[in-house]
Design an enzyme around this catalytic site. Structure first.
Site, PDB file in Angstrom:
ATOM      1  N   LYS A  60      26.903   9.510  -6.246  1.00 16.05           N
ATOM      2  CA  LYS A  60      28.276   9.294  -5.748  1.00 16.05           C
ATOM      3  C   LYS A  60      28.767  10.481  -4.927  1.00 16.05           C
ATOM      4  CE  LYS A  60      30.266   8.575  -9.794  1.00 16.05           C
ATOM      5  NZ  LYS A  60      29.101   8.709 -10.695  1.00 16.05           N
TER       6      LYS A  60
ATOM      7  N   ARG B 251      37.027   5.035 -14.877  1.00 21.62           N
ATOM      8  CA  ARG B 251      35.828   5.142 -15.708  1.00 21.62           C
ATOM      9  C   ARG B 251      35.897   4.185 -16.895  1.00 21.62           C
ATOM     10  NH1 ARG B 251      33.694  10.124 -13.777  1.00 21.62           N
ATOM     11  NH2 ARG B 251      31.950  10.961 -14.815  1.00 21.62           N
TER      12      ARG B 251
ATOM     13  N   ARG C 129      19.817  18.815 -11.405  1.00 19.85           N
ATOM     14  CA  ARG C 129      20.860  19.078 -10.397  1.00 19.85           C
ATOM     15  C   ARG C 129      21.343  20.532 -10.480  1.00 19.85           C
ATOM     16  NH1 ARG C 129      25.375  14.553 -10.279  1.00 19.85           N
ATOM     17  NH2 ARG C 129      25.984  15.373 -12.304  1.00 19.85           N
TER      18      ARG C 129
ATOM     19  N   ARG D  77      25.558  22.735 -13.946  1.00 24.49           N
ATOM     20  CA  ARG D  77      26.822  22.404 -14.608  1.00 24.49           C
ATOM     21  C   ARG D  77      26.598  22.346 -16.111  1.00 24.49           C
ATOM     22  NH1 ARG D  77      29.136  17.072 -11.736  1.00 24.49           N
ATOM     23  NH2 ARG D  77      29.484  16.482 -13.900  1.00 24.49           N
TER      24      ARG D  77
ATOM     25  N   ARG E 207      26.808  11.208 -21.922  1.00 26.78           N
ATOM     26  CA  ARG E 207      27.441  10.731 -20.686  1.00 26.78           C
ATOM     27  C   ARG E 207      26.898   9.361 -20.292  1.00 26.78           C
ATOM     28  NH1 ARG E 207      26.569  15.316 -16.462  1.00 26.78           N
ATOM     29  NH2 ARG E 207      27.813  14.002 -15.106  1.00 26.78           N
TER      30      ARG E 207
HETATM   31  P1  AMP Z   1      31.875  13.788 -12.953  1.00 27.75           P
HETATM   32  O1  AMP Z   1      31.867  15.020 -12.119  1.00 27.75           O
HETATM   33  O2  AMP Z   1      32.526  12.606 -12.271  1.00 27.75           O
HETATM   34  O3  AMP Z   1      30.508  13.449 -13.504  1.00 27.75           O
HETATM   35  O4  AMP Z   1      32.806  14.100 -14.219  1.00 27.75           O
HETATM   36  C1  AMP Z   1      32.486  15.124 -15.134  1.00 27.75           C
HETATM   37  C2  AMP Z   1      33.228  14.892 -16.434  1.00 27.75           C
HETATM   38  O5  AMP Z   1      34.650  14.931 -16.184  1.00 27.75           O
HETATM   39  C3  AMP Z   1      33.002  13.536 -17.092  1.00 27.75           C
HETATM   40  O6  AMP Z   1      31.823  13.511 -17.879  1.00 27.75           O
HETATM   41  C4  AMP Z   1      34.253  13.404 -17.934  1.00 27.75           C
HETATM   42  O7  AMP Z   1      34.205  14.214 -19.102  1.00 27.75           O
HETATM   43  C5  AMP Z   1      35.328  13.991 -17.025  1.00 27.75           C
HETATM   44  N1  AMP Z   1      35.899  12.927 -16.173  1.00 27.75           N
HETATM   45  C6  AMP Z   1      35.741  12.765 -14.831  1.00 27.75           C
HETATM   46  N2  AMP Z   1      36.384  11.671 -14.392  1.00 27.75           N
HETATM   47  C7  AMP Z   1      36.956  11.116 -15.491  1.00 27.75           C
HETATM   48  C8  AMP Z   1      37.738   9.948 -15.717  1.00 27.75           C
HETATM   49  N3  AMP Z   1      38.050   9.099 -14.713  1.00 27.75           N
HETATM   50  N4  AMP Z   1      38.181   9.692 -16.982  1.00 27.75           N
HETATM   51  C9  AMP Z   1      37.882  10.528 -17.992  1.00 27.75           C
HETATM   52  N5  AMP Z   1      37.122  11.621 -17.866  1.00 27.75           N
HETATM   53  C10 AMP Z   1      36.654  11.928 -16.628  1.00 27.75           C
END
Ligand code: AMP
Length: 204
Positions: free
Chosen positions: A13, A87, A121, A151, A162
């Site tokens: 993404k 999400r 990554r 990360r 996740r």
């Molecule tokens: P990402 O960078 O999109 O993979 O997000 C990293 C982490 O941020 C996720 O594993 C969640 O813990 C939190 N996070 C990101 N977007 C959301 C969302 N829409 N709702 C809840 N938690 C989120």
């Protein structure tokens, strides 16, 4: 045009979001990036988010919706691309009450390649460039020479939860948007350029 990028962690993404941002006039709103910014700044939201993110769980909807509303207002409520939001169904329903969505692009990747992609990554601390560890020479960013880092939630033990969260809470959004007639599925197994070629067909 307002769009959403759907897809499991590691589907690509973020990579596609960068290309879409460069080629279309859409503002990139990544909830993950916003939470990471808050964590670096050690704000109240950042401290709370960290406790969920490090376990691979979702940050509570109430907090997430608040930061998304702010980001949407900053974007002028139009011509945006949401990455990592919604999400779950509750977030999608809340979003539907705030603003209209035109297209949802689901980047589809075989589940068994996701863990390897995510754990490999690496992100540049300086410019944010993201790549796979196999592409790195000497651990420095090929774009700016900055230090590359993994990360905290890209470690294997967190990735498992996740992916479970994705299957249980996020994947049902595919049906949600299909029933609204907004879903476009793109094969995410190719190279970033190939995937972007598919994205272009959807966005025109
Ligand atoms: P990402 O960078 O999109 O993979 O997000 C990293 C982490 O941020 C996720 O594993 C969640 O813990 C939190 N996070 C990101 N977007 C959301 C969302 N829409 N709702 C809840 N938690 C989120």
């Amino acid at each position: 045009m307002n769009i959403i990028l759907l897809g499991a962690p590691g589907a690509g993404k973020g990579t596609q979001a960068t290309r879409i941002e460069e080629n279309y006039n859409l503002k990139h709103i990544s909830t993950g990036d916003i939470f990471r910014h808050h964590m670096r700044q050690q704000t109240e939201v950042g401290m709370l988010a960290r406790s969920y993110i490090k376990k691979g769980q979702l940050v509570p909807d109430e907090v997430t919706l608040r930061i998304v509303e702010i980001a949407l207002k900053d974007a002028g409520m139009k011509d945006f691309m949401l990455d990592g939001f919604p999400r779950n169904i509750n977030q999608a329903e809340a979003l539907d009450k705030i603003v209209g969505i035109d297209k949802v692009i689901d980047i589809s990747v075989d589940f068994d390649v996701l863990t390897e992609r995510i754990c490999g990554r690496r992100n540049c601390l300086e410019c944010g460039y993201t790549t796979h560890v196999s592409q790195l020479k000497g651990g420095v960013c090929p774009k700016c020479g900055g230090e590359m880092q993994q990360r905290m939630d890209d470690k294997e033990e967190t990735v498992k939860s996740r992916l479970t969260v994705y299957s249980e809470q996020t994947a049902p959004l595919i049906e949600y948007y299909k029933s609204q007639g907004k879903l476009f599925t793109v094969d995410g197994m190719g190279t970033p350029d190939e995937v972007f070629g598919e994205v272009r067909k959807v966005l025109g």
